[in-house]
Design an enzyme around this catalytic site. Structure first.
Site, PDB file in Angstrom:
ATOM      1  N   LYS A  12      -7.243   3.102  -2.993  1.00  0.00           N
ATOM      2  CA  LYS A  12      -7.490   3.215  -1.464  1.00  0.00           C
ATOM      3  C   LYS A  12      -7.493   4.795  -1.006  1.00  0.00           C
ATOM      4  CE  LYS A  12      -5.033   2.163   2.951  1.00  0.00           C
ATOM      5  NZ  LYS A  12      -3.804   1.313   3.342  1.00  0.00           N
ATOM      6  N   LYS A  63      -9.576  -2.402  -8.172  1.00  0.00           N
ATOM      7  CA  LYS A  63     -10.349  -2.468  -7.192  1.00  0.00           C
ATOM      8  C   LYS A  63     -10.282  -1.368  -6.033  1.00  0.00           C
ATOM      9  CE  LYS A  63     -10.702  -7.608  -7.554  1.00  0.00           C
ATOM     10  NZ  LYS A  63     -10.558  -8.926  -6.714  1.00  0.00           N
ATOM     11  N   ASP A  70       1.100  -1.128   0.006  1.00  0.00           N
ATOM     12  CA  ASP A  70       0.096   0.078   0.088  1.00  0.00           C
ATOM     13  C   ASP A  70       0.859   1.316   0.053  1.00  0.00           C
ATOM     14  OD1 ASP A  70      -2.026  -1.893   0.572  1.00  0.00           O
ATOM     15  OD2 ASP A  70      -3.037  -0.824   1.789  1.00  0.00           O
TER      16      ASP A  70
END
Length: 275
Positions: free
Chosen positions: A202, A231, A139
């Site tokens: 995110k 996603k 991330d």
């Protein structure tokens, strides 16, 4: 990670593509009714299930987190079947060792966290080391300052370079929605991340105020649906089952939270932690 990712691109090349995508997504947003999207990542929206647990990145990113707390995080993740333990890079080896015999729970490491202001080379090196230490997902925080000054080439190439350094390990790009004030900015950040090869976008780090909202998750889903397989991860302020399901209904396929146990109906909410 997306296949056939282009080589680094210039601001002049990117600007019209971003503008066109913003216009399309805003049109799609107006056209889409609130009940049109049907999530497929969980099998029951009324109660905690194993599939819900597999959407949760069980998270502990506080700078004061101790080894014992990290171990407890892993134990909770194993017990409840969470998708990952998301930790700072210095803890990646410890977590991957603990999770080595638990294939359904993996190690996720943040990089360039929480500011996104380190150099591209530093992010690439940090990602490579985290992967060597066992991280199965990365991330990263995009370079927010450069993004806000419309240096989209820098942002694209920053993400592109980290994705290339990750060598197939999925990269989630934190766009830090609390610092992006318009829908247009959020769409542009998502488009750049998807085009640069990220597997996920995110919402938040949890360190700069704000957090995930249903509106942002819905917008982000529309902003990346042109790229197959990309996603959305909702992170920041998701503290209970109802909030988690709301994010999933809006289009999130992953939930980043320190309150995974509470979401699954276990211990009380950790109110002091928002990410």
């Amino acid at each position: 990670m997306q296949s056939n990712v282009p080589e680094p691109r210039t601001n002049e090349e990117l600007a019209p593509l971003i503008d066109a995508h913003i216009a399309k997504v805003l049109e799609d947003l107006k056209a889409e009714s609130s009940n049109e999207y049907t999530p497929d990542v969980v099998d029951d929206l009324t109660k905690p299930t194993e599939k819900l647990a597999q959407t949760i990145d069980h998270t502990l990113l506080k700078p004061e987190a101790t080894e014992d707390q990290i171990k407890s995080l892993c134990e909770e993740a194993i017990e409840h079947g969470f998708k990952s333990c998301c930790v700072n890079p210095s803890r990646a080896r410890l977590v991957s060792t603990i999770l080595s015999n638990t294939p359904r729970t993996i190690t996720c490491s943040v990089i360039g966290f929480p500011l996104g202001a380190t150099s591209t080379s530093s992010k690439c090196y940090e990602a490579s080391l985290a992967i060597l230490d066992g991280a199965k997902e990365i991330d990263m925080v995009l370079p927010i300052g450069q993004f806000l000054q419309s240096d989209h080439s820098y942002v694209y190439n920053d993400i592109f370079s980290v994705v290339r350094s990750a060598k197939g390990v999925p990269v989630k790009v934190i766009i830090e929605t609390s610092l992006l004030k318009t829908q247009e900015q959020k769409i542009a950040a998502c488009w750049i991340a998807a085009e640069a090869g990220a597997g996920w976008v995110k919402t938040s780090t949890g360190f700069n105020g704000g957090g995930a909202t249903v509106e942002d998750v819905r917008l982000m889903r529309l902003a990346v649906r042109h790229k197959e397989g990309v996603k959305v991860k909702a992170s920041g302020g998701v503290r209970n089952f109802e909030q988690a399901i709301g994010m999933i209904k809006a289009g999130a396929s992953r939930i980043g939270t320190s309150n995974g146990v509470a979401i699954m109906g276990g211990s009380p909410v950790k109110k002091e932690e928002s990410y």
